[in-house]
Design a protein around this motif. Sequence first.
Motif, PDB file in Angstrom:
ATOM      1  N   VAL A   1      18.264  25.192 -16.592  1.00  0.00           N
ATOM      2  CA  VAL A   1      18.356  23.740 -16.462  1.00  0.00           C
ATOM      3  C   VAL A   1      19.790  23.404 -16.052  1.00  0.00           C
ATOM      4  O   VAL A   1      20.737  23.986 -16.572  1.00  0.00           O
ATOM      5  CB  VAL A   1      18.018  23.031 -17.792  1.00  0.00           C
ATOM      6  N   VAL A   2      19.949  22.471 -15.124  1.00  0.00           N
ATOM      7  CA  VAL A   2      21.268  22.039 -14.692  1.00  0.00           C
ATOM      8  C   VAL A   2      21.394  20.541 -14.962  1.00  0.00           C
ATOM      9  O   VAL A   2      20.511  19.763 -14.605  1.00  0.00           O
ATOM     10  CB  VAL A   2      21.484  22.318 -13.184  1.00  0.00           C
ATOM     11  N   VAL A   3      22.483  20.154 -15.615  1.00  0.00           N
ATOM     12  CA  VAL A   3      22.756  18.749 -15.897  1.00  0.00           C
ATOM     13  C   VAL A   3      23.991  18.351 -15.092  1.00  0.00           C
ATOM     14  O   VAL A   3      25.033  18.991 -15.188  1.00  0.00           O
ATOM     15  CB  VAL A   3      23.010  18.500 -17.399  1.00  0.00           C
ATOM     16  N   VAL A   4      23.866  17.281 -14.302  1.00  0.00           N
ATOM     17  CA  VAL A   4      24.972  16.777 -13.494  1.00  0.00           C
ATOM     18  C   VAL A   4      25.345  15.413 -14.042  1.00  0.00           C
ATOM     19  O   VAL A   4      24.497  14.522 -14.122  1.00  0.00           O
ATOM     20  CB  VAL A   4      24.578  16.664 -12.008  1.00  0.00           C
ATOM     21  N   LYS A   5      26.586  15.239 -14.456  1.00  0.00           N
ATOM     22  CA  LYS A   5      27.063  13.963 -14.968  1.00  0.00           C
ATOM     23  C   LYS A   5      27.893  13.297 -13.886  1.00  0.00           C
ATOM     24  O   LYS A   5      28.896  13.841 -13.440  1.00  0.00           O
ATOM     25  CB  LYS A   5      27.890  14.145 -16.230  1.00  0.00           C
ATOM     26  N   LEU A   6      27.462  12.115 -13.457  1.00  0.00           N
ATOM     27  CA  LEU A   6      28.166  11.360 -12.436  1.00  0.00           C
ATOM     28  C   LEU A   6      29.146  10.413 -13.093  1.00  0.00           C
ATOM     29  O   LEU A   6      28.931   9.958 -14.216  1.00  0.00           O
ATOM     30  CB  LEU A   6      27.166  10.580 -11.581  1.00  0.00           C
ATOM     31  N   SER A   7      30.207  10.077 -12.368  1.00  0.00           N
ATOM     32  CA  SER A   7      31.186   9.155 -12.946  1.00  0.00           C
ATOM     33  C   SER A   7      30.623   7.744 -12.979  1.00  0.00           C
ATOM     34  O   SER A   7      29.654   7.422 -12.310  1.00  0.00           O
ATOM     35  CB  SER A   7      32.483   9.190 -12.151  1.00  0.00           C
ATOM     36  N   CYS A   8      31.253   6.935 -13.736  1.00  0.00           N
ATOM     37  CA  CYS A   8      30.826   5.557 -13.928  1.00  0.00           C
ATOM     38  C   CYS A   8      31.295   4.697 -12.751  1.00  0.00           C
ATOM     39  O   CYS A   8      32.344   4.953 -12.170  1.00  0.00           O
ATOM     40  CB  CYS A   8      31.420   5.046 -15.238  1.00  0.00           C
ATOM     41  N   ASP A   9      30.541   3.671 -12.412  1.00  0.00           N
ATOM     42  CA  ASP A   9      30.911   2.760 -11.332  1.00  0.00           C
ATOM     43  C   ASP A   9      31.852   1.661 -11.792  1.00  0.00           C
ATOM     44  O   ASP A   9      32.315   0.871 -10.995  1.00  0.00           O
ATOM     45  CB  ASP A   9      29.665   2.114 -10.733  1.00  0.00           C
ATOM     46  N   GLU A  10      32.128   1.608 -13.076  1.00  0.00           N
ATOM     47  CA  GLU A  10      33.027   0.580 -13.594  1.00  0.00           C
ATOM     48  C   GLU A  10      34.447   0.850 -13.122  1.00  0.00           C
ATOM     49  O   GLU A  10      34.911   1.979 -13.150  1.00  0.00           O
ATOM     50  CB  GLU A  10      32.997   0.575 -15.128  1.00  0.00           C
ATOM     51  N   PRO A  11      35.157  -0.184 -12.696  1.00  0.00           N
ATOM     52  CA  PRO A  11      36.536   0.049 -12.261  1.00  0.00           C
ATOM     53  C   PRO A  11      37.449   0.396 -13.429  1.00  0.00           C
ATOM     54  O   PRO A  11      37.278  -0.097 -14.531  1.00  0.00           O
ATOM     55  CB  PRO A  11      36.943  -1.275 -11.619  1.00  0.00           C
ATOM     56  N   MET A  12      38.412   1.259 -13.176  1.00  0.00           N
ATOM     57  CA  MET A  12      39.428   1.600 -14.166  1.00  0.00           C
ATOM     58  C   MET A  12      40.527   0.552 -14.062  1.00  0.00           C
ATOM     59  O   MET A  12      40.910   0.153 -12.973  1.00  0.00           O
ATOM     60  CB  MET A  12      40.012   2.977 -13.860  1.00  0.00           C
ATOM     61  N   LEU A  13      41.049   0.085 -15.196  1.00  0.00           N
ATOM     62  CA  LEU A  13      42.040  -0.987 -15.214  1.00  0.00           C
ATOM     63  C   LEU A  13      43.280  -0.585 -15.997  1.00  0.00           C
ATOM     64  O   LEU A  13      43.200   0.140 -16.974  1.00  0.00           O
ATOM     65  CB  LEU A  13      41.459  -2.245 -15.869  1.00  0.00           C
ATOM     66  N   SER A  14      44.435  -1.131 -15.574  1.00  0.00           N
ATOM     67  CA  SER A  14      45.678  -0.988 -16.299  1.00  0.00           C
ATOM     68  C   SER A  14      46.512  -2.235 -16.026  1.00  0.00           C
ATOM     69  O   SER A  14      46.566  -2.713 -14.895  1.00  0.00           O
ATOM     70  CB  SER A  14      46.424   0.259 -15.837  1.00  0.00           C
TER      71      SER A  14
END
Length: 88
Positions: free
Chosen positions: A24-37
């Motif tokens: 089994v292969v699990v692929v985790k994609l990054s979130c579409d939420e913008p990173m803020l600082s």
Amino acid sequence: LEHAWCVTLRPHANDIVVGFDEDVVVVKLSCDEPMLSMDPAGKLVYTHNTDALSANLRAAADVKTPEGQRIHLTVCELSSTELYATSL
């Protein structure tokens, strides 16, 4: 990994799972939420997709905006990257 028999998504988790004959292969994609600082002077730096952007919140505070309304910011593009940002 010979034959893939099953592909499924986890809702709200950005995970794709692929079932093979013996694995089994699990692929985790990054979130579409913008990173803020934001710094104490009101300079906002954030990412959207592969673009690094900047805006000045202190300049937006001078404009009279009714409560609950969106604040219109002047956005400056700082740079562009080949990958999605994961932190600032």
